[in-house]
Write an enzyme that holds these catalytic residues in place. Structure first.
Site, mmCIF file in Angstrom:
data_model
loop_
_atom_site.group_PDB
_atom_site.id
_atom_site.type_symbol
_atom_site.label_atom_id
_atom_site.label_comp_id
_atom_site.label_asym_id
_atom_site.label_seq_id
_atom_site.Cartn_x
_atom_site.Cartn_y
_atom_site.Cartn_z
ATOM 1 N NE ARG A 103 -2.631 1.615 3.750
ATOM 2 C CZ ARG A 103 -3.207 1.812 5.066
ATOM 3 N NH1 ARG A 103 -4.651 1.046 4.328
ATOM 4 N NH2 ARG A 103 -2.153 1.166 5.715
ATOM 5 C CB THR A 107 -2.388 7.160 -2.960
ATOM 6 O OG1 THR A 107 -1.834 5.874 -3.047
ATOM 7 C CG2 THR A 107 -1.224 8.155 -3.706
ATOM 8 C CG ASP A 199 1.454 -2.912 10.041
ATOM 9 O OD1 ASP A 199 2.031 -4.201 9.939
ATOM 10 O OD2 ASP A 199 1.847 -2.093 8.648
ATOM 11 C CG ASP A 202 5.265 -3.790 10.963
ATOM 12 O OD1 ASP A 202 5.801 -4.015 10.216
ATOM 13 O OD2 ASP A 202 5.420 -2.192 10.958
#
Length: 208
Positions: A103, A107, A199, A202
């Protein structure tokens, strides 16, 4: 319009609380994500088609059943890998494909860097697996990749979703049912799910 199934089960709720806790380490986080994947599989598979099969028990012949379609698990790399073992433990004959997306942090748009699937995937029921249905962009892009290859029997399987992500996926792919362990409130300004898990990739792999 596709259906949205948010699971309500005490074991899933218990394990979701573990992975939401910011103090949970990578080992317990990985194990819990995999275990939730296994528990979700019972709901995913509730309406799988079966065909009759006669087998010999130690005592006599018996009428049984087997799955009518092959199953392919397609995790979106890399976070989707965390759920694969739990699902595969429940459906050990399933094959596994992979879609690599990243990603753009500015944006928030997904970009494909890898896609590889079993040769018989067109005849299979495909489970697209990604823990976080945030904006819905990655899930939608992954499903588009599959449809572009003539694959249409698809279900999305995740841990945490948002109304925004569900809306995006239903608009882009109204034929794809959505299965989640939890439906969260919203996305924050950075595109993270609130309250979410942080996340997931992660936390699964101990990276930042």
């Amino acid at each position: 319009m596709s259906k949205v199934v948010v699971l309500n089960h005490p074991l899933i709720d218990h394990k979701m609380t573990i992975i939401r806790d910011k103090n949970t380490g990578s080992k317990q986080f990985r194990e819990s994500v995999s275990e939730i994947g296994g528990l979700i599989t019972y709901e995913i598979s509730r309406d799988f088609e079966t065909v009759p099969k006669v087998v010999e028990s130690p005592v006599c012949r018996v009428d049984g059943f087997e799955l009518a379609k092959k199953i392919v698990i397609v995790p979106i790399l890399r976070a989707g890998l965390g759920m694969v073992d739990g699902i595969h433990d429940m459906i050990p004959h399933a094959k596994i494909g992979h879609i690599g997306l990243y990603r753009d942090e500015e944006t928030l748009q997904p970009h494909t860097y890898y896609a590889k699937f079993p040769t018989d995937i067109k005849e299979s029921l495909v489970l697209v697996v990604d823990p976080m249905l945030a904006t819905g962009g990655s899930a939608s892009a992954a499903i588009t990749i599959l449809k572009d290859r003539g694959i249409y029997n698809i279900r999305y399987v995740g841990l945490v979703g948002t109304p925004e992500g569900i809306k995006k996926l239903q608009e882009d792919h109204p034929d794809v049912d959505i299965y989640l362990a939890a439906l969260d409130s919203h996305l924050n300004e950075e595109g993270y799910i609130v309250p979410g898990l942080g996340d997931c990739g992660d936390r699964l792999f101990g990276t930042k």
